[in-house]
Structures are given as structure tokens and as C-alpha cells.
Design a protein around this motif. Structure first.
Motif, PDB file in Angstrom:
ATOM      1  N   ALA A 145       0.814  -1.218   0.000  1.00  0.00           N
ATOM      2  CA  ALA A 145       0.000   0.000   0.000  1.00  0.00           C
ATOM      3  C   ALA A 145       0.848   1.268   0.000  1.00  0.00           C
ATOM      4  CB  ALA A 145      -0.933  -0.002   1.212  1.00  0.00           C
ATOM      5  N   ALA A 146       2.073   1.176   0.492  1.00  0.00           N
ATOM      6  CA  ALA A 146       2.922   2.366   0.575  1.00  0.00           C
ATOM      7  C   ALA A 146       3.845   2.529  -0.629  1.00  0.00           C
ATOM      8  CB  ALA A 146       3.766   2.299   1.855  1.00  0.00           C
ATOM      9  N   GLU A 147       3.863   1.561  -1.532  1.00  0.00           N
ATOM     10  CA  GLU A 147       4.763   1.641  -2.684  1.00  0.00           C
ATOM     11  C   GLU A 147       4.224   2.627  -3.717  1.00  0.00           C
ATOM     12  OE1 GLU A 147       7.549   0.197  -2.672  1.00  0.00           O
ATOM     13  OE2 GLU A 147       7.393  -1.548  -1.334  1.00  0.00           O
ATOM     14  N   ARG A 148       5.129   3.217  -4.479  1.00  0.00           N
ATOM     15  CA  ARG A 148       4.720   4.075  -5.585  1.00  0.00           C
ATOM     16  C   ARG A 148       4.117   3.225  -6.698  1.00  0.00           C
ATOM     17  NH1 ARG A 148       9.420   7.766  -7.575  1.00  0.00           N
ATOM     18  NH2 ARG A 148      10.240   5.695  -8.136  1.00  0.00           N
ATOM     19  N   ALA A 149       3.275   3.850  -7.522  1.00  0.00           N
ATOM     20  CA  ALA A 149       2.565   3.097  -8.564  1.00  0.00           C
ATOM     21  C   ALA A 149       3.534   2.407  -9.518  1.00  0.00           C
ATOM     22  CB  ALA A 149       1.626   4.029  -9.333  1.00  0.00           C
ATOM     23  N   GLU A 150       4.597   3.127  -9.927  1.00  0.00           N
ATOM     24  CA  GLU A 150       5.538   2.510 -10.864  1.00  0.00           C
ATOM     25  C   GLU A 150       6.300   1.359 -10.227  1.00  0.00           C
ATOM     26  OE1 GLU A 150       7.306   6.662  -9.839  1.00  0.00           O
ATOM     27  OE2 GLU A 150       5.347   5.695 -10.009  1.00  0.00           O
ATOM     28  N   ASP A 151       6.543   1.449  -8.906  1.00  0.00           N
ATOM     29  CA  ASP A 151       7.215   0.351  -8.222  1.00  0.00           C
ATOM     30  C   ASP A 151       6.276  -0.843  -8.065  1.00  0.00           C
ATOM     31  OD1 ASP A 151       9.350   2.010  -8.079  1.00  0.00           O
ATOM     32  OD2 ASP A 151       9.201   2.429  -5.932  1.00  0.00           O
ATOM     33  N   ARG A 152       5.011  -0.577  -7.747  1.00  0.00           N
ATOM     34  CA  ARG A 152       4.044  -1.682  -7.662  1.00  0.00           C
ATOM     35  C   ARG A 152       3.950  -2.416  -8.988  1.00  0.00           C
ATOM     36  NH1 ARG A 152       0.812   2.312  -5.470  1.00  0.00           N
ATOM     37  NH2 ARG A 152      -0.796   2.112  -7.079  1.00  0.00           N
ATOM     38  N   LEU A 153       3.985  -1.654 -10.073  1.00  0.00           N
ATOM     39  CA  LEU A 153       3.889  -2.271 -11.393  1.00  0.00           C
ATOM     40  C   LEU A 153       5.080  -3.193 -11.649  1.00  0.00           C
ATOM     41  CD1 LEU A 153       2.419  -2.451 -14.118  1.00  0.00           C
ATOM     42  CD2 LEU A 153       3.758  -0.477 -14.868  1.00  0.00           C
ATOM     43  N   MET A 154       6.288  -2.745 -11.327  1.00  0.00           N
ATOM     44  CA  MET A 154       7.479  -3.560 -11.572  1.00  0.00           C
ATOM     45  C   MET A 154       7.535  -4.759 -10.640  1.00  0.00           C
ATOM     46  SD  MET A 154      10.459  -0.825 -12.563  1.00  0.00           S
ATOM     47  CE  MET A 154      11.498  -2.178 -13.146  1.00  0.00           C
ATOM     48  N   PHE A 155       7.130  -4.584  -9.390  1.00  0.00           N
ATOM     49  CA  PHE A 155       7.072  -5.726  -8.477  1.00  0.00           C
ATOM     50  C   PHE A 155       6.072  -6.766  -8.988  1.00  0.00           C
ATOM     51  CE2 PHE A 155       8.569  -2.809  -4.895  1.00  0.00           C
ATOM     52  CZ  PHE A 155       9.840  -3.357  -4.884  1.00  0.00           C
ATOM     53  N   LEU A 156       4.933  -6.284  -9.447  1.00  0.00           N
ATOM     54  CA  LEU A 156       3.918  -7.197  -9.962  1.00  0.00           C
ATOM     55  C   LEU A 156       4.425  -7.928 -11.203  1.00  0.00           C
ATOM     56  CD1 LEU A 156       1.013  -7.781  -9.003  1.00  0.00           C
ATOM     57  CD2 LEU A 156       0.197  -6.253 -10.781  1.00  0.00           C
ATOM     58  N   ASP A 157       5.140  -7.210 -12.041  1.00  0.00           N
ATOM     59  CA  ASP A 157       5.681  -7.820 -13.250  1.00  0.00           C
ATOM     60  C   ASP A 157       6.695  -8.908 -12.918  1.00  0.00           C
ATOM     61  OD1 ASP A 157       5.514  -7.508 -16.220  1.00  0.00           O
ATOM     62  OD2 ASP A 157       7.679  -7.314 -15.998  1.00  0.00           O
ATOM     63  N   SER A 158       7.371  -8.780 -11.784  1.00  0.00           N
ATOM     64  CA  SER A 158       8.357  -9.797 -11.400  1.00  0.00           C
ATOM     65  C   SER A 158       7.695 -11.122 -11.028  1.00  0.00           C
ATOM     66  CB  SER A 158       9.198  -9.293 -10.224  1.00  0.00           C
ATOM     67  OG  SER A 158       8.429  -9.215  -9.041  1.00  0.00           O
ATOM     68  N   LEU A 159       6.375 -11.131 -10.805  1.00  0.00           N
ATOM     69  CA  LEU A 159       5.679 -12.379 -10.482  1.00  0.00           C
ATOM     70  C   LEU A 159       5.503 -13.274 -11.693  1.00  0.00           C
ATOM     71  CD1 LEU A 159       2.862 -11.115  -8.056  1.00  0.00           C
ATOM     72  CD2 LEU A 159       5.172 -11.902  -7.512  1.00  0.00           C
ATOM     73  N   ARG A 160       5.836 -12.779 -12.893  1.00  0.00           N
ATOM     74  CA  ARG A 160       5.711 -13.626 -14.086  1.00  0.00           C
ATOM     75  C   ARG A 160       6.569 -14.877 -13.967  1.00  0.00           C
ATOM     76  NH1 ARG A 160       3.166 -10.769 -18.194  1.00  0.00           N
ATOM     77  NH2 ARG A 160       3.129  -8.498 -17.878  1.00  0.00           N
ATOM     78  N   ALA A 161       7.760 -14.721 -13.369  1.00  0.00           N
ATOM     79  CA  ALA A 161       8.632 -15.880 -13.182  1.00  0.00           C
ATOM     80  C   ALA A 161       8.055 -16.756 -12.072  1.00  0.00           C
ATOM     81  CB  ALA A 161      10.043 -15.417 -12.820  1.00  0.00           C
ATOM     82  N   GLY A 162       7.730 -17.985 -12.421  1.00  0.00           N
ATOM     83  CA  GLY A 162       7.171 -18.907 -11.434  1.00  0.00           C
ATOM     84  C   GLY A 162       5.721 -18.643 -11.092  1.00  0.00           C
ATOM     85  N   LEU A 163       4.990 -17.987 -11.982  1.00  0.00           N
ATOM     86  CA  LEU A 163       3.581 -17.688 -11.721  1.00  0.00           C
ATOM     87  C   LEU A 163       2.800 -18.969 -11.474  1.00  0.00           C
ATOM     88  CD1 LEU A 163       1.422 -15.381 -11.733  1.00  0.00           C
ATOM     89  CD2 LEU A 163       1.046 -15.947 -14.149  1.00  0.00           C
ATOM     90  N   GLY A 164       1.997 -18.974 -10.408  1.00  0.00           N
ATOM     91  CA  GLY A 164       1.236 -20.169 -10.062  1.00  0.00           C
ATOM     92  C   GLY A 164      -0.057 -19.832  -9.348  1.00  0.00           C
ATOM     93  N   GLY A 165      -0.805 -20.877  -9.004  1.00  0.00           N
ATOM     94  CA  GLY A 165      -2.100 -20.692  -8.373  1.00  0.00           C
ATOM     95  C   GLY A 165      -2.032 -19.985  -7.039  1.00  0.00           C
ATOM     96  N   GLU A 166      -0.892 -20.097  -6.339  1.00  0.00           N
ATOM     97  CA  GLU A 166      -0.776 -19.434  -5.035  1.00  0.00           C
ATOM     98  C   GLU A 166      -0.744 -17.920  -5.163  1.00  0.00           C
ATOM     99  OE1 GLU A 166       3.308 -20.465  -6.606  1.00  0.00           O
ATOM    100  OE2 GLU A 166       1.394 -21.502  -6.344  1.00  0.00           O
TER     101      GLU A 166
END
Length: 531
Positions: free
Chosen positions: A216-237
Motif C-alpha cells: 500500500a505504501a509503494e509508488r505506482a511505478e514500483d508496484r507495477l514492476m514488483f507485480l511484473d516480477s511475479l511472471r517468473a514462477g507464476l502459479g495458483g498461489e
């Protein structure tokens, strides 16, 4: 001070208009006397200054436990870094010498695969190279390691390295909870990205908990890049976290979360998209022949928008076709065989589509196949490599075909492109070559060399194939030099050939051979004496 001001005034006005008041100075030697007096006063002024307080020394550079480069490879790195900005030869001709600037990226990849660290003396030049070329940054900063990040803090021109440019900091063990938490809350962005990837590789649940603690405290551009890092190993969890991100205040974050969820065929979002898309696409058997019929959505409601659909189409696109394409792209491809009576992807793609919806429907299936990394659907949409792109299934766009090819296994990808080159030639295949694994497999490398030989025999200049030649220098296996040696001789030019074309081709093939020899030497140097 008065004497100094007098000297400055005489220098500004000129000794003719304001002769300096110096003992023994005549009009003829006044300029020389003024400069001598100024030098004397300068030393006197400096000697009278008190030294300022010493600056705090920087913290020591962190240790890098990786092994050093073998000496031949260390010298090669220096040559590549020095040659990356070499001037273009006069006349615009490259000559037969290899292009060191184009070999540096490949060398960096190979060095990182071996687990080497950059020599300390090479770090400034390596960071300069990464600053000048963004394509070098991930590999260059990985080789530079924690000492490269340490050095980048001391020079504002290298600050790019501290913000998601790649590289690896000295990360704590993922089991050291306090150290992980401290780096996550206080580290630089590049360190936090690397830490998240490290924790995610060991414990995906812990990585999500770490990300959620500050989300909740991250900047929008940082949230976007963190979210993009979930592509590696993306799974049901990851589904619960991504579902929550669908309500993020940033539109880009919402779109990325929806895209990731649609890549999970078992997610709730994928189920919602499958239901919506299936209601728009069905089979019609009333005319005897089975045909796909399409009824595009009539609105983009709030639920569709929350699930990632963009309501406003680009200029020139109709709303309904825009909404349909997004629905089909986000729907799991596994829903279509059941919708079409158990047919295979090849059989579904071969069905006629009513009312000119074929292009829109197939293009959306292409995007879905790429997003979901579905090789079976990619094969169906690619069709036979010998078929003309304009008449085949899927899409006639070579860029879209390249994306479909990226979902296939490396060997199958190389065979498909080799057959495509044999049928259609090199100009049509340039984008497809870019997604093939390096070094090119033997069938693909042979097809490229044969096509270049055919182009040379046609008598045209090699400039129209400069892009393919550049790719060949970087991507051909060094083992292909035997096939190329015969092409380095100056051929007899046919009467209708372009003047001097044979000489240009010979020079190009000589450069290609010398580049492959250099790449082979680089490979052996990086292996070192112990491998």
C-alpha cells in the motif's frame, strides 16, 4: 588583495591602457611582467588558504565471492570495452574486421553463465558501457555485481544502476528473516527486486507476504514492476494477491494483474473470461457446413473493466470488435475444444468464420497462445512454414508469428524457421530469426548460409541483407565456418550483376568468418584452464 585587484584590472583592460604598477617593468615587457606577477600572487594566495575538513571516507566495497575471470578473458573484456565505441571506417564500409560492439553483449551473457565477476579495474568502463546502451544493462550489472552497485553510488552518471537496471546485490540468506526484512524496507530498488526474486525462488508464500507488507505504501511505478516480477514462477498461489490487485488505484497495475490472472487457466478471472468469450463465439450448423459465428459484446460493463478490459478502443477500432478481442485473448484456450465439439486446435482454426470476423478472432487467439505459452495452439495458428503468410491461419504479421514461435521448443522453432527461409527467402524471415535460440541450430544456420549464397549469386549488393548478416555474426555457430570458407573467395560476376557486388559480398563473408573465429576464441577463453 589590492595588488591582486590591480593585476586583474590591467589584464582586463590591457597593459597598453592600464600599465601594471610593477617595479622595473617597461612598456615593452609589461605583458610578461604582469603574467609573472600574477603567477607569484596565485601561489601566495593558495599558500594562505587553510585546508578544509576531510570528507567522510565511503564505506568499504562489499566482497564478491564469485571467481575471477581467467587472464585471457580479462584481457578480452578490456578489448571489447575499448572497442565498443570504435569509429566507423571511412567511406561507410565496415571492412573484414569483427564488430566488437556487437560481440560485447554475447560475451557478457557467456561470462555470467560461467559465474565470473568483473575485475575491479574494469568496473568504471563496464558501467559507462551500460549507461550508453540500455540493452547491456542487465548483463553488465550482473557481471559488475555488488561492487558495481557500490561504485555506482559514488558517481551520479551511474545512478541508473541503482534503480531496477539489473545486477545482483549481496543478498542475505532467505532464512535470515530480520536481514531480509531490513533490506526489503531500506534497500535500493534494484536490491529489493533481486531480494523478491530470491525469496520467491525459495518460498513463494513468503515472497507474497513480503510484497504485501509494504504494497500500500509503494509508488505506482514500483508496484507495477514488483507485480511484473511475479511472471517468473507464476502459479495458483498468486491468485489471491492478483485478485486484490484488480482493485488497485493504478490502471497499469490493474491491467497487469488481469493479464497475469488470465495466464492462469484455473483462476477465477479466467473462468469469468471463458464464460463471457464463449457467449460471443459459437458454432452454426444451419447451412449444412459447420461455421463459427460471432456476436461481439454490446457493452463493457463494470465487471469486465475490473477484470482488465479497456473500454475505450484505439483510434480507428470499433468498440465491439475491441471488446471481443480482449475477451478472447484473456479466455483460457482450454475452453474452446469443449465449445467446438471436442475439436483440436488445428481443426478449430481451420473452420470458416462468418461475417468477416476471422481476422479479429484468429488475432485474439494468437495473443492468447502467446500469453498462455500454449505450444499446441501456436502450431495450429502458425500453420505450415511453406504456406504464404497471407493465406495461412492465425496472422500474416511476421511480428505476431515471431511471438507464436517463441512458445515452441527451441529445436522445433529452428526447424520451422529454416523451412520458412527455404520457401520464402531471408527478407521475410528477419523477425523470425530474432526469436531463435543462439547459437542457431545446424539446420537453421545452414538455411541462412544457403539463402545468403543464393542472394550473392543473384548479383545484388549485400546491403539489403545487412540486418541478416549482423544477426549471423552474433547467432551462427562458430562450427559453421567450414561452410562459409568457400564463400570468401571473389566470385566471377555475371554480366547483369551490380558493379562490384562480388567484392562487397566477399568482404562481408570474410568479416563473418573472422567474427565466428573470434567468438570461438572468446568461448575457449571463458572456459578457462580448469574446465
Amino acid at each position: 588583495m589590492d595588488a591582486w585587484e590591480e593585476l586583474v584590472t590591467s589584464a582586463l583592460l590591457g597593459t597598453d591602457r592600464r600599465p601594471p604598477a610593477l617595479a622595473g617593468a617597461t612598456a615593452g615587457d609589461a605583458p610578461v611582467a604582469l603574467l609573472g606577477a600574477a603567477a607569484l600572487h596565485t601561489v601566495r594566495r593558495r599558500a594562505g588558504l587553510r585546508p578544509g575538513p576531510a570528507a567522510e571516507p565511503p564505506e568499504p566495497a562489499p566482497e564478491d565471492a564469485r571467481r575471477p575471470l581467467p587472464e585471457p578473458a580479462r584481457r578480452r573484456l578490456g578489448q571489447l570495452l575499448a572497442g565498443r565505441a570504435a569509429p566507423t571506417p571511412s567511406g561507410g564500409r565496415r571492412g573484414a574486421a569483427p564488430d566488437l560492439a556487437e560481440l560485447l553483449p554475447q560475451w557478457l551473457v557467456a561470462a555470467n553463465e560461467h559465474g565470473y565477476k568483473a575485475p575491479a579495474s574494469a568496473l568504471p568502463a563496464l558501467l559507462d558501457a551500460a549507461r550508453a546502451r540500455t540493452d547491456l544493462r542487465p548483463q553488465a550489472l550482473t557481471l559488475a555485481g555488488p561492487r558495481g552497485l557500490w561504485l555506482a553510488r559514488l558517481n551520479p552518471e551511474w545512478r541508473f544502476a541503482l534503480r531496477g537496471g539489473g545486477g545482483r546485490a549481496a543478498l542475505p540468506d532467505v532464512r535470515e528473516g530480520d536481514a531480509v526484512r531490513a533490506l526489503w524496507e531500506e534497500g535500493l530498488f534494484a536490491e529489493r527486486v533481486a531480494l523478491l526474486a530470491s525469496v520467491r525462488a525459495e518460498d513463494p508464500a513468503a515472497a507474497l507476504e513480503l510484497l504485501g507488507s509494504t504494497w500500500a505504501a509503494e509508488r505506482a511505478e514500483d508496484r507495477l514492476m514488483f507485480l511484473d516480477s511475479l511472471r517468473a514462477g507464476l502459479g495458483g498461489e498468486d491468485e489471491e494477491f492478483l485478485e486484490a490487485a484488480l482493485s488497485d488505484r493504478s490502471r497499469n497495475v490493474r491491467s497487469t494483474a488481469a493479464e497475469l490472472l488470465s495466464a492462469l487457466p484455473g483462476s477465477a478471472l479466467a473462468g469469468r473470461m471463458a464464460k463471457r468469450a464463449s457467449s460471443c463465439v459459437s458454432l452454426d450448423r444451419t447451412e449444412g457446413a459447420v461455421t463459427i459465428v460471432v456476436e461481439a459484446p454490446h457493452e463493457c460493463d463494470a465487471g469486465m473493466q475490473r477484470d482488465g478490459l479497456i473500454p475505450t478502443p484505439p483510434t480507428g477500432r470499433g468498440e465491439r470488435s475491441w471488446w471481443l478481442g480482449q475477451l478472447v485473448e484473456a479466455a483460457p484456450l482450454s475452453c474452446w475444444p469443449a465449445r467446438f465439439g471436442g475439436r483440436t486446435p488445428e481443426e478449430i482454426v481451420a473452420l470458416p468464420v462468418a461475417d468477416d470476423w476471422r481476422g479479429e478472432l484468429h488475432a485474439a487467439w494468437c495473443r492468447a497462445a502467446v500469453r498462455q505459452r500454449d505450444a499446441a495452439w501456436s502450431r495450429a495458428l502458425l500453420g505450415a512454414p511453406a504456406a504464404p503468410p497471407a493465406t495461412g491461419p492465425g496472422t500474416s504479421s511476421l511480428a505476431e508469428r515471431a511471438k507464436l514461435l517463441s512458445t515452441l521448443p527451441e529445436e522445433e522453432r529452428a526447424r520451422w524457421v529454416a523451412s520458412f527461409i527455404a520457401a520464402h527467402g531471408l527478407p521475410e524471415a528477419f523477425q523470425l530469426l530474432g526469436v531463435c535460440a543462439v547459437p542457431w541450430a545446424r539446420p537453421l544456420g545452414g538455411a541462412v548460409i544457403d539463402a545468403l549464397d543464393i542472394a550473392r549469386d543473384a548479383g545484388s549488393y549485400p546491403w539489403s541483407f545487412s540486418g541478416v548478416m549482423g544477426l549471423a555474426e552474433r547467432c551462427l555457430s562458430p562450427d559453421a565456418t567450414g561452410q562459409l570458407e568457400a564463400l570468401t573467395a571473389l566470385p566471377a560476376e555475371p554480366e547483369d550483376a551490380s558493379p562490384g557486388a562480388g567484392g562487397y559480398w566477399t568482404e562481408a563473408f570474410q568479416r563473418l568468418v573472422s567474427t565466428l573465429h573470434l567468438r570461438a576464441a572468446m568461448r575457449d577463453e571463458l572456459r578457462g584452464p580448469i574446465e
